[in-house]
Motif scaffolding. Structure first.
Motif, PDB file in Angstrom:
ATOM      1  N   MET A 157       0.837  -1.204   0.000  1.00 13.38           N
ATOM      2  CA  MET A 157       0.000   0.000   0.000  1.00 13.38           C
ATOM      3  C   MET A 157       0.869   1.251   0.000  1.00 13.38           C
ATOM      4  N   GLU A 158       1.877   1.252   0.871  1.00 15.96           N
ATOM      5  CA  GLU A 158       2.753   2.418   0.964  1.00 15.96           C
ATOM      6  C   GLU A 158       3.497   2.670  -0.342  1.00 15.96           C
ATOM      7  N   ARG A 159       3.874   1.601  -1.043  1.00 17.45           N
ATOM      8  CA  ARG A 159       4.599   1.730  -2.318  1.00 17.45           C
ATOM      9  C   ARG A 159       3.650   1.895  -3.514  1.00 17.45           C
ATOM     10  N   GLN A 160       2.354   1.863  -3.237  1.00 19.23           N
ATOM     11  CA  GLN A 160       1.324   1.949  -4.272  1.00 19.23           C
ATOM     12  C   GLN A 160       1.516   0.874  -5.331  1.00 19.23           C
ATOM     13  N   SER A 161       1.878  -0.303  -4.869  1.00 17.33           N
ATOM     14  CA  SER A 161       2.020  -1.472  -5.733  1.00 17.33           C
ATOM     15  C   SER A 161       0.690  -2.222  -5.695  1.00 17.33           C
ATOM     16  N   VAL A 203      -3.763  -8.968  -0.127  1.00 17.93           N
ATOM     17  CA  VAL A 203      -5.055  -8.902   0.573  1.00 17.93           C
ATOM     18  C   VAL A 203      -5.820 -10.200   0.350  1.00 17.93           C
ATOM     19  N   ASN A 204      -5.757 -10.733  -0.853  1.00 15.01           N
ATOM     20  CA  ASN A 204      -6.423 -12.007  -1.143  1.00 15.01           C
ATOM     21  C   ASN A 204      -5.858 -13.128  -0.278  1.00 15.01           C
ATOM     22  N   LYS A 205      -4.533 -13.151  -0.100  1.00 16.64           N
ATOM     23  CA  LYS A 205      -3.924 -14.148   0.783  1.00 16.64           C
ATOM     24  C   LYS A 205      -4.425 -13.971   2.210  1.00 16.64           C
ATOM     25  N   LEU A 260     -15.273 -12.111  15.039  1.00 14.14           N
ATOM     26  CA  LEU A 260     -14.014 -11.382  14.864  1.00 14.14           C
ATOM     27  C   LEU A 260     -13.421 -11.624  13.478  1.00 14.14           C
ATOM     28  N   TYR A 261     -13.469 -12.871  13.011  1.00 16.75           N
ATOM     29  CA  TYR A 261     -12.947 -13.171  11.683  1.00 16.75           C
ATOM     30  C   TYR A 261     -13.777 -12.475  10.597  1.00 16.75           C
ATOM     31  N   ASP A 262     -15.086 -12.406  10.795  1.00 15.27           N
ATOM     32  CA  ASP A 262     -15.943 -11.692   9.850  1.00 15.27           C
ATOM     33  C   ASP A 262     -15.573 -10.210   9.821  1.00 15.27           C
ATOM     34  N   TYR A 263     -15.386  -9.636  11.000  1.00 13.55           N
ATOM     35  CA  TYR A 263     -14.983  -8.235  11.092  1.00 13.55           C
ATOM     36  C   TYR A 263     -13.647  -8.012  10.367  1.00 13.55           C
ATOM     37  N   CYS A 264     -12.680  -8.896  10.609  1.00 18.07           N
ATOM     38  CA  CYS A 264     -11.366  -8.764   9.970  1.00 18.07           C
ATOM     39  C   CYS A 264     -11.482  -8.843   8.448  1.00 18.07           C
ATOM     40  N   SER A 265     -12.320  -9.743   7.950  1.00 22.36           N
ATOM     41  CA  SER A 265     -12.520  -9.851   6.493  1.00 22.36           C
ATOM     42  C   SER A 265     -13.060  -8.548   5.920  1.00 22.36           C
ATOM     43  N   ARG A 266     -14.091  -8.021   6.571  1.00 24.45           N
ATOM     44  CA  ARG A 266     -14.679  -6.766   6.084  1.00 24.45           C
ATOM     45  C   ARG A 266     -13.681  -5.621   6.164  1.00 24.45           C
ATOM     46  N   GLN A 267     -12.896  -5.596   7.237  1.00 20.83           N
ATOM     47  CA  GLN A 267     -11.916  -4.529   7.421  1.00 20.83           C
ATOM     48  C   GLN A 267     -10.786  -4.626   6.393  1.00 20.83           C
ATOM     49  N   LEU A 268     -10.379  -5.837   6.054  1.00 18.42           N
ATOM     50  CA  LEU A 268      -9.353  -6.021   5.026  1.00 18.42           C
ATOM     51  C   LEU A 268      -9.836  -5.515   3.667  1.00 18.42           C
ATOM     52  N   VAL A 269     -11.089  -5.790   3.355  1.00 21.10           N
ATOM     53  CA  VAL A 269     -11.650  -5.307   2.089  1.00 21.10           C
ATOM     54  C   VAL A 269     -11.696  -3.777   2.084  1.00 21.10           C
ATOM     55  N   THR A 270     -12.135  -3.185   3.195  1.00 19.72           N
ATOM     56  CA  THR A 270     -12.173  -1.727   3.303  1.00 19.72           C
ATOM     57  C   THR A 270     -10.780  -1.141   3.132  1.00 19.72           C
ATOM     58  N   ALA A 271      -9.800  -1.726   3.805  1.00 18.57           N
ATOM     59  CA  ALA A 271      -8.424  -1.238   3.704  1.00 18.57           C
ATOM     60  C   ALA A 271      -7.926  -1.313   2.262  1.00 18.57           C
ATOM     61  N   SER A 272      -8.284  -2.389   1.583  1.00 15.10           N
ATOM     62  CA  SER A 272      -7.847  -2.554   0.199  1.00 15.10           C
ATOM     63  C   SER A 272      -8.500  -1.524  -0.716  1.00 15.10           C
ATOM     64  N   VAL A 273      -9.808  -1.369  -0.587  1.00 14.78           N
ATOM     65  CA  VAL A 273     -10.539  -0.426  -1.440  1.00 14.78           C
ATOM     66  C   VAL A 273     -10.028   1.001  -1.233  1.00 14.78           C
ATOM     67  N   GLU A 274      -9.770   1.338   0.037  1.00 13.35           N
ATOM     68  CA  GLU A 274      -9.310   2.693   0.352  1.00 13.35           C
ATOM     69  C   GLU A 274      -7.795   2.834   0.266  1.00 13.35           C
ATOM     70  N   ASN A 275      -7.094   1.707   0.017  1.00 16.90           N
ATOM     71  CA  ASN A 275      -5.633   1.674   0.000  1.00 16.90           C
ATOM     72  C   ASN A 275      -5.078   2.350   1.255  1.00 16.90           C
TER      73      ASN A 275
END
Length: 126
Positions: A47-51, A59-61, A88-103
């Motif tokens: 994310m930091e390197r914008q790769s 994120v998929n992993k 908690l795992y459901d929350y983490c999944s949703r949060q990972l997707v949010t982080a990815s979409v928002e980079n």
């Protein structure tokens, strides 16, 4: 051109395969939690390197690991602990997707906190 065969990575993979083969279920969960934290760290770097392509793969992993952890839960017999981990795992999944979409590296922080706490709990189950 680089050789596709990397002996160091092959060695690391063989060592990991051996650990997995001999792991009991508790050790397997700890290994997955450790792997997830390592992969989140890689995601943050991408994310930091914008790769973006690497970030997407990373994120998929992470999502695959979280889903693997969730699939190991016994919701019928695991009681409140299994239900809480499922949430908690459901929350983490949703949060990972949010982080990815928002980079957003910042959006990864809550996932790191949750997984670190879960990992600490598993470490106390010796």
């Amino acid at each position: 051109m680089l050789n596709e065969y990397d002996p160091f990575n092959a060695y690391k993979q063989t060592a990991l395969d051996a650990r997995v083969a001999s792991a009991n279920p508790h050790e397997m969960v700890r290994m997955l939690l450790d792997g997830l934290l390592e992969e989140i760290e890689r995601t943050s770097g991408y994310m930091e390197r914008q790769s973006y392509e690497d970030k997407g793969k990373s994120v998929n992993k992470c999502l695959n690991i979280v889903h693997g952890l969730d699939s190991m839960l016994d919701l019928e017999n695991g009681g409140e602990v299994a239900i809480t981990l499922n949430r908690l795992y459901d929350y983490c999944s949703r949060q990972l997707v949010t982080a990815s979409v928002e980079n957003s590296v910042t959006e990864l922080t809550p996932v790191i906190k949750v997984i670190t706490d879960v990992r600490a709990g598993w470490a106390n189950l010796n």
